[in-house]
Design an enzyme around this catalytic site. Structure first.
Site, PDB file in Angstrom:
ATOM      1  N   ARG A 148      31.059  49.370  34.943  1.00  0.00           N
ATOM      2  CA  ARG A 148      32.066  48.657  35.028  1.00  0.00           C
ATOM      3  C   ARG A 148      32.202  47.369  33.998  1.00  0.00           C
ATOM      4  O   ARG A 148      31.193  46.800  33.713  1.00  0.00           O
ATOM      5  CB  ARG A 148      31.902  47.705  36.516  1.00  0.00           C
ATOM      6  CG  ARG A 148      33.167  47.013  37.030  1.00  0.00           C
ATOM      7  CD  ARG A 148      32.967  46.467  38.135  1.00  0.00           C
ATOM      8  NE  ARG A 148      32.583  44.950  38.151  1.00  0.00           N
ATOM      9  CZ  ARG A 148      32.861  44.156  38.921  1.00  0.00           C
ATOM     10  NH1 ARG A 148      33.285  44.540  40.056  1.00  0.00           N
ATOM     11  NH2 ARG A 148      32.743  42.859  38.831  1.00  0.00           N
ATOM     12  N   TYR A 160      37.133  36.055  36.928  1.00  0.00           N
ATOM     13  CA  TYR A 160      36.392  36.989  37.769  1.00  0.00           C
ATOM     14  C   TYR A 160      35.580  38.176  37.152  1.00  0.00           C
ATOM     15  O   TYR A 160      35.816  38.739  36.454  1.00  0.00           O
ATOM     16  CB  TYR A 160      37.304  37.658  38.914  1.00  0.00           C
ATOM     17  CG  TYR A 160      36.507  38.702  39.674  1.00  0.00           C
ATOM     18  CD1 TYR A 160      35.792  38.302  40.480  1.00  0.00           C
ATOM     19  CD2 TYR A 160      36.455  40.093  39.041  1.00  0.00           C
ATOM     20  CE1 TYR A 160      34.910  39.355  41.269  1.00  0.00           C
ATOM     21  CE2 TYR A 160      35.638  40.968  39.713  1.00  0.00           C
ATOM     22  CZ  TYR A 160      35.038  40.631  40.803  1.00  0.00           C
ATOM     23  OH  TYR A 160      34.115  41.668  41.258  1.00  0.00           O
ATOM     24  N   ASP A 211      37.548  46.011  37.552  1.00  0.00           N
ATOM     25  CA  ASP A 211      37.912  45.441  38.808  1.00  0.00           C
ATOM     26  C   ASP A 211      38.916  44.332  38.744  1.00  0.00           C
ATOM     27  O   ASP A 211      38.656  43.574  37.940  1.00  0.00           O
ATOM     28  CB  ASP A 211      36.795  44.868  39.527  1.00  0.00           C
ATOM     29  CG  ASP A 211      36.859  44.414  41.276  1.00  0.00           C
ATOM     30  OD1 ASP A 211      38.180  44.256  41.439  1.00  0.00           O
ATOM     31  OD2 ASP A 211      36.101  43.745  41.830  1.00  0.00           O
ATOM     32  N   HIS A 213      40.428  42.724  40.962  1.00  0.00           N
ATOM     33  CA  HIS A 213      40.047  41.656  42.057  1.00  0.00           C
ATOM     34  C   HIS A 213      41.457  41.306  42.719  1.00  0.00           C
ATOM     35  O   HIS A 213      41.782  39.935  42.644  1.00  0.00           O
ATOM     36  CB  HIS A 213      39.278  40.488  41.388  1.00  0.00           C
ATOM     37  CG  HIS A 213      38.308  40.098  42.632  1.00  0.00           C
ATOM     38  ND1 HIS A 213      38.055  38.987  43.308  1.00  0.00           N
ATOM     39  CD2 HIS A 213      36.977  40.849  42.974  1.00  0.00           C
ATOM     40  CE1 HIS A 213      37.165  38.770  43.992  1.00  0.00           C
ATOM     41  NE2 HIS A 213      36.471  40.272  43.783  1.00  0.00           N
ATOM     42  N   GLU A 237      40.101  48.970  40.341  1.00  0.00           N
ATOM     43  CA  GLU A 237      39.809  48.630  41.752  1.00  0.00           C
ATOM     44  C   GLU A 237      40.665  47.289  42.016  1.00  0.00           C
ATOM     45  O   GLU A 237      40.960  46.465  41.224  1.00  0.00           O
ATOM     46  CB  GLU A 237      38.315  48.221  41.673  1.00  0.00           C
ATOM     47  CG  GLU A 237      37.963  47.643  43.048  1.00  0.00           C
ATOM     48  CD  GLU A 237      36.245  47.047  42.791  1.00  0.00           C
ATOM     49  OE1 GLU A 237      35.763  47.335  41.852  1.00  0.00           O
ATOM     50  OE2 GLU A 237      35.945  46.018  43.822  1.00  0.00           O
ATOM     51  N   GLU A 263      36.981  46.904  49.537  1.00  0.00           N
ATOM     52  CA  GLU A 263      35.582  46.411  49.817  1.00  0.00           C
ATOM     53  C   GLU A 263      35.963  45.213  50.758  1.00  0.00           C
ATOM     54  O   GLU A 263      35.088  44.992  51.615  1.00  0.00           O
ATOM     55  CB  GLU A 263      35.210  45.609  48.467  1.00  0.00           C
ATOM     56  CG  GLU A 263      36.073  44.557  48.047  1.00  0.00           C
ATOM     57  CD  GLU A 263      35.398  43.935  46.658  1.00  0.00           C
ATOM     58  OE1 GLU A 263      34.753  44.699  45.825  1.00  0.00           O
ATOM     59  OE2 GLU A 263      35.519  42.770  46.392  1.00  0.00           O
ATOM     60  N   ARG A 284      36.600  51.994  49.264  1.00  0.00           N
ATOM     61  CA  ARG A 284      35.503  51.306  48.846  1.00  0.00           C
ATOM     62  C   ARG A 284      34.966  50.541  50.034  1.00  0.00           C
ATOM     63  O   ARG A 284      33.987  49.561  49.860  1.00  0.00           O
ATOM     64  CB  ARG A 284      35.742  50.330  47.830  1.00  0.00           C
ATOM     65  CG  ARG A 284      35.797  50.864  46.454  1.00  0.00           C
ATOM     66  CD  ARG A 284      35.917  49.992  45.379  1.00  0.00           C
ATOM     67  NE  ARG A 284      35.377  48.918  45.328  1.00  0.00           N
ATOM     68  CZ  ARG A 284      33.999  48.381  45.124  1.00  0.00           C
ATOM     69  NH1 ARG A 284      32.954  49.363  45.032  1.00  0.00           N
ATOM     70  NH2 ARG A 284      33.312  47.492  44.904  1.00  0.00           N
TER      71      ARG A 284
HETATM   72  O1  KDG Z   1      31.706  38.488  48.183  1.00  0.00           O
HETATM   73  C1  KDG Z   1      32.526  38.813  47.185  1.00  0.00           C
HETATM   74  C2  KDG Z   1      31.955  39.776  46.332  1.00  0.00           C
HETATM   75  O2  KDG Z   1      31.129  40.896  46.995  1.00  0.00           O
HETATM   76  C3  KDG Z   1      33.086  40.451  45.243  1.00  0.00           C
HETATM   77  O3  KDG Z   1      33.846  39.595  44.543  1.00  0.00           O
HETATM   78  C4  KDG Z   1      32.351  41.585  44.413  1.00  0.00           C
HETATM   79  O4  KDG Z   1      34.536  42.397  43.884  1.00  0.00           O
HETATM   80  C5  KDG Z   1      33.459  42.576  43.883  1.00  0.00           C
HETATM   81  C6  KDG Z   1      32.789  43.650  43.620  1.00  0.00           C
HETATM   82  O5  KDG Z   1      33.618  44.760  43.370  1.00  0.00           O
HETATM   83  O6  KDG Z   1      31.700  44.008  43.509  1.00  0.00           O
HETATM   84 MG    MG Z   2      35.417  44.427  43.758  1.00  0.00          MG
END
Ligand code: KDG
Ligand code: MG
Length: 403
Positions: A148, A160, A211, A213, A237, A263, A284
């Site tokens: 990643r 992030y 990601d 986010h 992601e 997630e 995920r």
């Molecule tokens: O607690 C939040 C994290 O687990 C997250 O921000 C991590 O986005 C994340 C990832 O893809 O691992």
């Molecule tokens: Mg993530």
């Protein structure tokens, strides 16, 4: 029947906060389940201790499905991250117990191994493109076949996925939430440059992931997907917040970049439309936040009907107990895609001794009966809980934004 006689909620902070449930049966067999909900740990600890543990005592530890249904339907207040994390902890611990009593690793109870080992992706990040590529090259040399990539956005103090520590990622950083600032157009310019540089440096025999986010609108995500297509991303992601599952239709109309989501999902209902309309390629959801091994298997079985593969969340805020459970699930499930891997700190690994191993870019849960992971309660006592919040995110004009 193995009767449940005790269940303890253990809170410890070996490098970061973790909540663990340990269930004990009358013959002395114990099982562990992860109950960590990053930034909201004590809510789950209280839900377990006050509302779940008293209902477990005296029950047959073998009746995993019945206990799951009892906790889910019986709560009346169905779903939600706190409830589903608590149910997950019970479910995981019961699978651990069943494995120990059977003398088999849990993956054998789930139908046996569908593959030799579990392919994982690791995290390369840096404040600049060059730093990120240097980290990715290191991982590639170590044998990782999926990486990643996250890099700093020029002009932004923090981004992030770019951790302060080169090796250990820790998003929860304050006893009150810290604040980051976000600029979408700068971000949309830098990511294609990062992927271009990555293909030049790493070649084409490595999977590259990213990601977002939850930070783009659907049409912005479509644009980014299009810009990244020449570099063949493995997945994008959390392209956009997924409360509105239909939003992904718009992204799909604009890009063939594979999409991964889930997630923060806690049940199959968060993903139903996304899966049955084939709006995503990877789901995920993971053991600890999606109701345990029992419910995650249900999600995976549903996803398999639509050729959606799994890609379990595996950040460091998921304890080694969750990692072990995820690996048993990953090894067994037919539509496995990939598993996220972030190393835990040595303190975390010491408190949670585990049988799983990593070699190159592959992991194996090990062949110990049960999950092959435990908590060293004496050691755990030395690490007191510290309040730690996840950060929040604002646009440059001060507008609250998705983190
Ligand atoms: O607690 C939040 C994290 O687990 C997250 O921000 C991590 O986005 C994340 C990832 O893809 O691992
Ligand atoms: Mg993530």
């Amino acid at each position: 029947m193995p009767k449940i006689v005790n269940a303890r909620v253990i809170i410890t902070s070996p490098g970061r906060n973790f909540v663990t449930l340990k269930i004990e049966c009358d013959d002395g067999t114990t099982g562990v389940g992860d109950a960590t909900l990053n930034g909201r740990e004590l809510a789950v600890a209280s839900y377990l201790a006050d509302h779940v543990v008293p209902c477990l005592i005296g029950r047959d530890a073998h009746r995993i499905e019945d206990v799951w249904q009892y906790l889910y339907k019986g709560a009346y207040w169905r779903r939600g991250p706190v409830t589903m994390t608590a149910i997950a902890a019970v479910d995981t611990a019961l699978w651990d117990i069943k494995g120990k009593l059977a003398g088999l690793p849990v993956y054998q109870l789930l139908g046996g191994a569908s593959r030799e080992a579990v392919t994982v992706y690791c995290h390369a990040n840096g404040t600049s493109i060059d730093d990120t590529i240097a980290a990715a090259l290191e991982y590639q040399q170590q044998g990782f076949r999926a990486i990643r990539l996250q890099c700093g956005v020029p002009g932004m103090a923090s981004t992030y996925g770019v951790s302060k520590d080169r090796y250990f990622y820790e998003p929860a950083d304050g006893d009150l939430p810290s604040e980051s600032v976000w600029n979408t157009s700068r971000y949309l310019r830098i990511v294609p440059e990062l992927f271009k540089a990555a293909r030049e440096a790493l070649g084409w025999d490595v999977h590259l992931l990213h990601d977002i986010h939850h930070r783009l609108t659907p049409i912005e995500a479509g644009r980014l997907g299009k810009d990244l297509e020449p570099y063949r991303p493995f997945w994008l992601e959390d392209a956009t917040p997924a409360e509105n599952q239909e939003a992904f239709k718009l992204i799909r109309q604009h890009t063939s970049a594979p999409l991964a989501v889930g997630e923060i999902f806690n049940s199959i209902w968060d993903a139903k439309d996304l899966i049955q309309n084939q709006l995503i390629d990877y789901i995920r959801a993971t053991v600890v936040h999606a109701g345990g091994i029992t419910h995650l298997r249900r999600i995976a079985a549903f996803a398999d009907l639509y050729q959606v593969r799994t890609g379990c969340h595996g950040a460091t805020d998921l304890s080694p107990v969750c990692m072990a459970a995820a690996l048993h699930f990953d090894l067994s499930v037919p539509n496995f895609g990939i598993q996220e891997y972030m190393r835990h700190t040595p303190e975390t690994d010491a408190v949670f001794p585990h049988a799983y191993s990593i070699e190159g870019g592959m992991m194996h849960p090990g062949d110990e009966p049960g999950l092959g992971v435990d908590i060293d309660e004496e050691l755990a006592k030395g690490y007191e809980y510290k309040p730690a919040f996840l950060p929040v995110n604002r646009l440059e004009d001060g507008t609250m934004y998705s983190w």
